[in-house]
Design a protein around this motif. Structure first.
Motif, short mmCIF file in Angstrom:
data_model
loop_
_atom_site.label_atom_id
_atom_site.label_comp_id
_atom_site.label_asym_id
_atom_site.label_seq_id
_atom_site.Cartn_x
_atom_site.Cartn_y
_atom_site.Cartn_z
N UNK A 97 2.55 -16.63 -0.41
CA UNK A 97 3.68 -15.75 -0.72
C UNK A 97 3.20 -14.52 -1.48
N UNK A 98 2.31 -14.72 -2.44
CA UNK A 98 1.77 -13.60 -3.22
C UNK A 98 1.01 -12.64 -2.31
N UNK A 99 0.26 -13.18 -1.37
CA UNK A 99 -0.49 -12.34 -0.44
C UNK A 99 0.47 -11.53 0.44
N UNK A 100 1.55 -12.17 0.90
CA UNK A 100 2.55 -11.45 1.70
C UNK A 100 3.18 -10.32 0.89
N UNK A 101 3.52 -10.61 -0.36
CA UNK A 101 4.13 -9.61 -1.23
C UNK A 101 3.19 -8.43 -1.46
N UNK A 102 1.94 -8.72 -1.77
CA UNK A 102 0.96 -7.65 -2.01
C UNK A 102 0.79 -6.77 -0.78
N UNK A 103 0.75 -7.41 0.40
CA UNK A 103 0.59 -6.65 1.63
C UNK A 103 1.77 -5.73 1.90
N UNK A 104 2.99 -6.23 1.67
CA UNK A 104 4.19 -5.42 1.91
C UNK A 104 4.24 -4.26 0.92
N UNK A 105 3.91 -4.51 -0.33
CA UNK A 105 3.90 -3.44 -1.33
C UNK A 105 2.94 -2.33 -0.91
N UNK A 106 1.75 -2.68 -0.49
CA UNK A 106 0.76 -1.68 -0.08
C UNK A 106 1.26 -0.87 1.11
N UNK A 107 1.84 -1.54 2.09
CA UNK A 107 2.32 -0.83 3.29
C UNK A 107 3.46 0.12 2.95
N UNK A 108 4.42 -0.34 2.15
CA UNK A 108 5.58 0.49 1.87
C UNK A 108 5.25 1.65 0.94
N UNK A 109 4.30 1.46 0.02
CA UNK A 109 3.92 2.55 -0.85
C UNK A 109 3.16 3.64 -0.10
N UNK A 110 2.51 3.26 1.00
CA UNK A 110 1.77 4.25 1.81
C UNK A 110 2.63 4.84 2.94
N UNK A 111 3.83 4.35 3.08
CA UNK A 111 4.68 4.75 4.21
C UNK A 111 5.04 6.24 4.14
N UNK A 112 5.09 6.88 5.30
CA UNK A 112 5.52 8.27 5.38
C UNK A 112 7.00 8.39 5.73
N UNK A 113 7.66 7.24 5.91
CA UNK A 113 9.09 7.23 6.21
C UNK A 113 9.87 7.86 5.05
N UNK A 114 10.75 8.84 5.33
CA UNK A 114 11.48 9.53 4.24
C UNK A 114 12.27 8.58 3.35
N UNK A 115 12.86 7.55 3.94
CA UNK A 115 13.63 6.59 3.13
C UNK A 115 12.71 5.82 2.20
N UNK A 116 11.58 5.36 2.72
CA UNK A 116 10.62 4.65 1.88
C UNK A 116 10.09 5.55 0.76
N UNK A 117 9.84 6.79 1.08
CA UNK A 117 9.31 7.72 0.06
C UNK A 117 10.34 7.93 -1.04
N UNK A 118 11.61 8.00 -0.67
CA UNK A 118 12.66 8.14 -1.69
C UNK A 118 12.76 6.88 -2.54
N UNK A 119 12.76 5.74 -1.89
CA UNK A 119 12.97 4.47 -2.59
C UNK A 119 11.82 4.14 -3.52
N UNK A 120 10.58 4.36 -3.04
CA UNK A 120 9.42 3.90 -3.80
C UNK A 120 8.75 5.01 -4.60
N UNK A 121 9.42 6.14 -4.76
CA UNK A 121 8.85 7.27 -5.50
C UNK A 121 8.64 6.94 -6.98
N UNK A 122 9.38 5.96 -7.50
CA UNK A 122 9.29 5.66 -8.93
C UNK A 122 8.33 4.51 -9.23
N UNK A 123 7.56 4.08 -8.22
CA UNK A 123 6.64 2.95 -8.40
C UNK A 123 5.19 3.42 -8.40
N UNK A 124 4.37 2.76 -9.19
CA UNK A 124 2.93 3.06 -9.25
C UNK A 124 2.16 1.75 -9.14
N UNK A 125 1.28 1.61 -8.11
CA UNK A 125 0.51 0.36 -8.00
C UNK A 125 -0.47 0.20 -9.14
N UNK A 126 -0.72 -1.02 -9.51
CA UNK A 126 -1.66 -1.33 -10.60
C UNK A 126 -2.88 -2.06 -10.07
#
Length: 316
Positions: free
Chosen positions: A287-316
């Motif tokens: 489950x942790x691996x799935x979560x980490x993978x989704x976080x990485x994909x969505x933070x790199x997404x060029x989709x305008x909705x994703x960029x708006x939603x995840x603009x306030x997040x910073x990976x650690x």
């Protein structure tokens, strides 16, 4: 102490009577009574007080009950892990998830996890500290994904930060104070807040005190539900302190607004929290691996909705 004694103790606590405990365990009432009496005799301590109104635990009983729950939950986890090693890939995974994650990434994470482990039964809780901390401690809950409480000591809990998120003050769109510029202009409003018993001062310090503001305690409503929070913010005109991402996702998007205040609030870390002395099983690691993978994909997404939603997040 024997396993059947611990089971009798926990079942008695969960049901409130010996008769109900016997039904829960599928054994006779005298068998439950005998197990409890044997345990009291072995420990040479009174564990329960029997009365016409039901069972009450002594301080000794409560102390033992905590350990009994942990033992039984660890046994359940061991059985689940052995099933996975036999190739059955089944069992149960109990996770607390912070609300903003539920509204954004969780559906994709669950879909990926179910593809990998379709026979593992998932159980989710809202990741409010008051709920999750005792369930993590007694072993019922496997993981919490959210903000760690100051009371979660490093000796007891393993805390692994994933992403850092910004925070701010949220009100409904059209609120009378929507255009205000300082926290001091909001002290005459009702506030919806959430904190554990030991977290009050830390939250007050972050949101009010360090900015020279003092909020009347009678203005505070405590809530431990996302649906309740949404209702009170939108229909009772309450202010609340939230992850900034909350205003960018349904059901809050277009119905709430993050105030542009001169005061700034510290970011928080989204962490994976587990008991330090409890080994993580294959299901939890997957489950942790799935979560980490989704976080990485969505933070790199060029989709305008994703960029708006995840603009306030910073990976650690």
């Amino acid at each position: 102490m024997k396993l059947h004694q611990l089971e009798a103790l926990v079942a008695s606590a969960d049901t409130g009577s010996i008769r109900a405990a016997a039904r829960l365990l599928g054994i006779s009432q005298p068998a439950v009574t005998r197990a409890l009496r044997e345990m009291e005799a072995e420990q040479q301590l009174p564990l329960l007080v029997r009365s016409p109104s039901g069972l009450k635990f002594t301080d000794h009983g409560y102390a033992l009950l905590t350990h009994a729950r942990l033992v039984l939950n660890q046994l359940r986890q061991a059985e689940s892990q052995m099933s996975i090693r036999r190739g059955q890939i089944e069992g149960r995974l109990c996770i607390a998830v912070t609300p903003w994650l539920s509204l954004t990434l969780l559906p994709e994470v669950v879909t990926e996890f179910r593809r990998r482990m379709p026979n593992v039964r998932l159980e989710f809780f809202d990741s409010f500290v008051m709920i999750t901390q005792p369930l993590l401690r007694d072993g019922y809950m496997d993981l919490a994904i959210g903000q760690a409480s100051p009371a979660m000591s490093a000796q007891e809990f393993l805390i692994e930060p994933l992403v850092r998120y910004e925070t701010g003050i949220m009100v409904r769109r059209g609120h009378a104070k929507e255009g205000c510029k300082s926290i001091h202009e909001l002290l005459d409003q009702d506030w919806l807040l959430n904190y554990a018993p030991d977290g009050r001062d830390g939250l007050m310090q972050e949101v009010f005190w360090r900015h020279g503001a003092t909020l009347d305690e009678k203005r505070v409503v405590l809530a431990h539900s996302v649906l309740l929070s949404q209702t009170l913010v939108e229909q009772a005109d309450m202010c609340t302190w939230v992850p900034s991402i909350m205003t960018a996702v349904p059901p809050f998007y277009d119905r709430t607004v993050l105030l542009d205040l001169e005061e700034r609030f510290s970011p928080r870390d989204l962490s994976i929290i587990s008991r330090r002395n409890g080994p993580q099983g294959s299901a939890a690691l997957s489950f942790i691996d799935c979560l980490s993978g989704v976080i990485k994909r969505r933070l790199r997404s060029s989709n305008p909705v994703d960029r708006r939603v995840f603009a306030t997040l910073t990976p650690l």
